[in-house]
Scaffold this active site. Structure first.
Site, PDB file in Angstrom:
ATOM      1  N   LYS C  78       0.859  -1.187   0.000  1.00  0.00           N
ATOM      2  CA  LYS C  78       0.000   0.000   0.000  1.00  0.00           C
ATOM      3  C   LYS C  78       0.894   1.235   0.000  1.00  0.00           C
ATOM      4  CE  LYS C  78      -3.937   2.118   2.453  1.00  0.00           C
ATOM      5  NZ  LYS C  78      -4.833   2.070   3.629  1.00  0.00           N
ATOM      6  N   SER C 157      -9.877   2.484   2.418  1.00  0.00           N
ATOM      7  CA  SER C 157      -8.885   3.182   1.621  1.00  0.00           C
ATOM      8  C   SER C 157      -7.913   2.268   0.885  1.00  0.00           C
ATOM      9  CB  SER C 157      -8.087   4.121   2.517  1.00  0.00           C
ATOM     10  OG  SER C 157      -7.302   3.391   3.441  1.00  0.00           O
ATOM     11  N   SER C 181     -10.494   0.230   6.597  1.00  0.00           N
ATOM     12  CA  SER C 181      -9.795   0.343   5.315  1.00  0.00           C
ATOM     13  C   SER C 181      -9.147  -0.945   4.810  1.00  0.00           C
ATOM     14  CB  SER C 181      -8.723   1.425   5.391  1.00  0.00           C
ATOM     15  OG  SER C 181      -9.332   2.687   5.335  1.00  0.00           O
TER      16      SER C 181
END
Ligand SMILES: [Mg+2]
Ligand SMILES: [Zn+2]
Lengths: 484, 95, 484
Positions: C78, C157, C181
């Protein structure tokens, strides 16, 4: 003697509170492992944490907590084993995180008090509201480029103790004494070097004025004043400004001001009042600090004798006047030096006189620090011992002192080498006196009428012995011989 | 709670966020909605509850006082938008 | 191996172990798939060259008998984890050119365990969002398509991380979970994702959103894959004061499939108004599977469930407003010149941050500002404590909790809610556990009427990730979910 400002409408009292920022002596920073040395190459003592790179996190330095607690104990203050770090949010070029990690709601040290010593020999107790730990900011350099300021983060993150006084101070002199006392305590404890020129101790000065007996007036805060003299000047000029303002129908604004040393007055900071909303909240990257009792106990058991206690001991044990004791304890090194001198001399009062008089005078004149003195405490004590046991006279001692200063030799050696030992042998002195009386019949007649002339005979005797005759013996013999 | 444009202006300044005039109304509207939404907490009686900072039921770990970081100016300055020698440079700050 | 991309992480490790394929071969297959699925925009930065170098190094280590937990496995990171020498954007314009000179703790651990980095995955800007649409680098899509053929959100997210695992452009990925997320995107993309207990994985080097909530975790194809990867990521980090010094158990060994006698709580408050029938059905199905495996289903109550989102939307923005203050154009990232320093800040931040980030900074600043702090922020912290206590109470009765992960299947990118508050409601089932710092996992358990994946969430007691994984493994076996 109360300090007041005379205005057109009468006398005004000045109310002063000081917030002192003192850099903690520690190897590494409050929340990172970067070095704290002063004067390093720009940004060479900066970690990813100090420069607030994304994802960086603070970790508390144990030594900084210890130093804050030591200082707290030195301020006779309440120690809070539980404390919390908060974020104080504001934007500034030398504040990389956009917040300063500080302690608002739960400071590590609570209320305390210290005694300040005033010039007239009196003391006053000044309340301490709190001591908290926080991060220092970096440094902005404004004079290297016409359009830009340069940022050096070496200082950024160094631990600061912010010590907030109660508004108990009433004059520039008291403020000065308070700062000197704090500095003395820091230095005794080794928690801050107190070096205001290098910025390791700075003061924010809160000043208001009021008519005696009235409520406190509105105060202003003058930020980051970096010498004791400037603090005293800032108080004086700011108090005067406020008196003039109020007397001419104006009102003091609660505001932040800056000290302009060149102009000798304070001026308002470029208006940032709009931004004065620090949005304090507990730093979510740090858990509360909770120290075991043993942590504080270990610090307590390791505390050195503090200046006030030392002063009391000097007065009681050495019989020194309060003033002398105060001067001698002002620096830990001086006090230690003095104690060694006194021990070697075997006469504490004489040791105090010599240390504070000739010795300090010589250091001052040569502009050297105590640590660099060519005469050691043991040597100075040795000299004083010779005076105390009548081996040499006080006058000769001054000459010996000068030779010691130049050669580094012991007093005894010098006295021996130069044959400076005091003549206390009555026979020898008697012979000399007889000779002088015989050579000066006219003077002998006169002295019988005017006893003051005895001094002339003493002088002649001393001259004839090269100053080595014991003055007491000379006096006594002369009086006997002259029938006075 | 509804907030007004002036509050948005003040908060934007505190946050150092330039918000274009054209967007201020939308921002005012959105922030008002969010604030109204979070005010659902008004119904909760939380008196006597200690405010919580961390779920971690522990205390701050303490570091030994060792110099073991820093000393790499090129790394901390590597991404600087304006670097002069080993300084960060910013528009002139006048105090 | 023709179907290298179909292997689970566990399978891949054993294939590598058996020399059925090399890390280079596996990595090449994933690089090819990264190319083939580029239209999903799962990656912000692809690093195929780094991947191949790492794969070669891994093969060499394996040949030398030096085999880590993730040896040779190609993963996506990420783009919130700082990676040394590889641009790290946090999905934001303001960090578009930021190349960290340090490596996050979690990626350091993964790479030292042999993981191979394919690239940096897309995400909502600063992890603020539930649809990956606040990314400066464009929408990311889920590889799942409903009958309507319209592109679906991967959730957020960690949208890119979830999309990549589902689309097989990574074997596994890291994520972070602040309010859901990891779990919400896992549910939307039909994969498995775990957020461990707050403090289990280090936050050092992870771009901060809300410090007291942020927690790294991971995505994989199976529960076992999650266990393997979490094993490599978890553990105490002295650089993160909120990470917990507690041994990491062998997660894989804790997946026994035996849940006989375990008590599974079903919170009645999660049966929200307007919950689609198919979600209700899926949840009921999950209870049946667990009951069939010998668990006891227990009705529980978490009365403050509906207060979790309001609490979260005070605390998270408050912390974010402060955490994001460091993006000021001085030390890294975007700088937009201005008339003076404040103007530079405002322009840099005004243009560098997207709308959602700005909204959250504004809300956070507002709730912390003078006069509002107690009413909003402190109130939220109190309610948060009450929410935590509710969970802890319930955990006296049950071993784990089962809920749906999301109130609906993935929405289309075109008709994503434009109203922030409507968007926030997406996290209604994930946020409570985030506030309480509890471990949570989402696994795919069925399909919606439109043929989109639906997830079930398993929540556990603090530090009982093993229990969560074990319960989830039972559901996984029963669901027999068909991956893409
Ligand atoms: Mg102050
Ligand atoms: Zn301060």
């Amino acid at each position: 003697m109360t300090y007041t400002i005379k205005g057109n409408t009468g006398e005004w009292e000045v109310v002063i509170g000081l917030e002192v920022h003192a850099q903690v002596i520690s190897n590494s920073k409050l929340f990172s492992g970067s070095a704290t040395d002063f004067g390093a190459e720009p940004n060479s003592q900066v970690s990813f944490v100090d420069s607030a790179q994304p994802g960086m996190l603070p970790v508390v330095n144990k030594e900084c907590l210890r130093q804050a607690i030591r200082t707290g104990l030195g301020l006779n203050a309440e120690i809070n084993r539980y404390s919390v770090f908060d974020r104080k949010n504001y934007f500034y070029a030398d504040l990389p995180q956009g917040y300063q990690i500080s302690q608002l709601y739960h400071p590590i040290v609570g209320e305390g008090q210290i005694e300040i010593d005033l010039e007239d020999g009196s003391t006053r107790t000044i309340g301490i509201e709190r001591l908290h730990l926080e991060q220092d900011a970096g440094k902005s350099i404004h004079d290297l480029d016409p359009k830009r300021s340069f940022i050096d983060l070496n200082r950024c993150g160094v631990a600061l103790m912010e010590i907030v006084s109660r508004p108990d101070l009433r004059s520039p002199e008291e403020a000065g004494a308070y700062l000197r006392k704090l500095r003395t305590i820091f230095r005794y404890l080794g928690t801050c070097d107190g070096n205001m020129e290098e910025g390791s101790m700075r003061a924010d000065v809160n000043v208001s004025v009021r008519k005696p007996g009235d409520e406190f007036g509105t105060r202003t805060e003058t930020k980051n004043v970096n010498s004791i003299r400037f603090v005293m000047q800032a108080i004086e000029s700011e108090a005067l400004r406020q008196v003039k303002l109020v007397e001419s129908g104006g009102e003091v604004q609660q505001e932040t001001r800056l000290w302009d040393a060149g102009k000798g007055h304070t001026r308002p900071m470029r208006s940032k009042e709009f931004a004065h909303d620090y949005r304090y909240f507990p730093c979510p990257d740090l858990l509360p600090v909770n120290l075991p009792e043993s942590f504080v106990d270990a610090i307590k058991s390791d505390m050195p004798e503090l200046p006030d206690d030392k002063k009391k001991r000097f007065i009681n044990d050495y019989g020194l006047p309060a003033y002398d004791a105060g001067v001698l304890v002002a620096e830990r090194e001086t006090a230690a030096f003095y104690e060694q001198v006194a021990e070697a001399a075997g006469n504490a009062k004489l040791a105090a006189n010599w240390t504070m008089g000739d010795f300090f005078g010589a250091l001052n004149k040569a502009d050297i620090a105590l640590a660099d003195s060519p005469i050691s405490a043991r040597q100075l004590g040795g000299l004083i011992k010779l005076i105390a046991d009548d081996t040499i006279s006080g006058r000769i001692a001054k000459d010996v002192f000068e030779i010691m200063w130049e050669t580094g030799k012991d007093a005894e050696t010098i006295v021996e080498e130069k044959g400076l030992k005091q003549i206390t042998d009555t026979d020898e002195i008697e012979g000399i006196i007889d000779q002088i009386i015989a050579d000066n019949p006219a003077q002998v007649e006169k002295v019988k009428v005017n006893e003051k002339l005895l001094g002339w005979f003493v002088g002649q005797t001393m001259k004839a012995t090269g100053g080595k005759a014991n003055p007491g013996v000379v006096n006594k013999l002369l009086k006997d011989k002259l029938g006075l | 709670m509804a907030i007004d444009r002036d509050t948005v202006t003040r908060v934007a300044f505190l946050s150092r966020l330039e918000i274009e005039d054209a967007q201020k109304d939308a921002m005012t509207h959105d922030l008002s909605n969010i604030l109204t939404f979070v005010e659902a907490l008004n119904d909760v009686d939380a008196s006597g509850v200690e405010p919580m900072t961390s779920v971690v039921e522990a205390y701050a770990p303490l570091r030994e006082d060792q110099v073991n970081d820093g000393g790499y100016p090129d790394k901390v300055l590597a991404n600087a938008p304006d670097r002069v020698q080993d300084f960060y440079a910013v528009p002139k700050v006048v105090e | 191996m023709s179907n290298a991309l179909d292997l689970t992480l566990a399978d891949a490790l054993s294939a590598l172990e058996k020399k059925e394929l090399s890390s280079v071969e596996l990595t090449e297959a994933y690089i090819a798939q990264m190319d083939a699925t580029r239209d999903l925009n799962a990656y912000i930065t692809e690093t195929p060259d780094i991947a191949l170098d790492m794969a070669k190094a891994s093969d060499a280590r394996r040949a030398a008998g030096d085999v880590g937990l993730m040896e040779g496995v190609p993963v996506g990171i990420k783009d919130l984890f700082c990676t040394e020498g590889t641009r790290t954007t946090a999905g934001s314009h303001i960090l578009e050119n930021f190349v960290p000179t340090y490596e996050s703790t979690v990626t350091t651990k993964l790479f030292s365990q042999g993981a191979v980095m394919l690239g940096k995955t897309n995400l909502d800007e600063f992890a603020m969002g539930s649809s990956n649409q606040t990314s400066y680098y464009g929408d990311c899509a889920s590889p799942w398509k409903a009958a309507d053929g319209k592109a679906r959100t991967p959730g957020g997210s960690s949208g890119g991380s979830a999309s990549a695992v589902a689309a097989k452009s990574a074997l596994a990925t890291t994520g972070t979970d602040t309010g859901g997320s990891i779990r919400q995107p896992a549910a939307f993309c039909g994969i498995t994702g775990i957020k461990p207990t707050y403090g289990r994985c280090s936050r050092w080097g992870v771009v901060a959103f809300a410090s007291s909530l942020d927690q790294p975790g991971c995505f994989g194809r199976t529960v076992e894959d999650n266990a393997i990867m979490l094993q490599a990521m978890a553990g105490y980090d002295p650089k993160d004061s909120t990470s917990i010094d507690r041994a990491v158990p062998d997660y894989r060994a804790q997946i026994t499939g035996d849940i006989k006698g375990k008590k599974i709580g079903i919170p009645k408050e999660y049966r929200v108004d307007g919950m689609p029938q198919e979600i209700e059905k899926l949840w009921q199905q999950g209870m049946d599977w667990l009951r069939d495996a010998g668990a006891e289903i227990v009705d529980i109550s978490l009365p403050l469930t509906d207060k979790a989102l309001p609490t979260y939307y005070i605390i998270a923005p408050a912390e974010a407003s402060s955490n994001l203050a460091r993006y000021d154009g001085v030390r890294y990232g975007l700088r937009v010149e201005g008339a003076d320093l404040d103007d530079m800040y405002a322009k840099t931040r005004g243009q560098g941050f997207g709308e959602e980030v700005k909204r959250r900074i504004m809300i956070g600043t507002y709730v912390l500002s003078a006069g509002y702090y107690d009413a909003y922020y402190n109130k939220a912290r109190r309610v948060r404590k009450m929410i935590l206590n509710e969970f802890l109470d319930v955990y006296n009765q049950v071993d784990a909790i089962l809920t749906p992960t999301t109130p609906s299947a993935a929405f289309t990118l075109d008709d994503a809610p434009t109203d922030p508050v409507t968007m926030y409601l997406n996290d209604v089932f994930t946020v409570p556990a985030s506030l309480a710092g509890l471990p949570g996992l989402s696994l795919p358990a069925g399909l919606s009427s439109e043929g989109l994946p639906l997830g079930l969430q398993v929540l556990g007691k603090p530090f009982e990730e093993g229990e969560v994984l074990n319960v989830a493994s039972v559901l996984e076996a029963a669901a027999g979910f068909q991956r893409l």
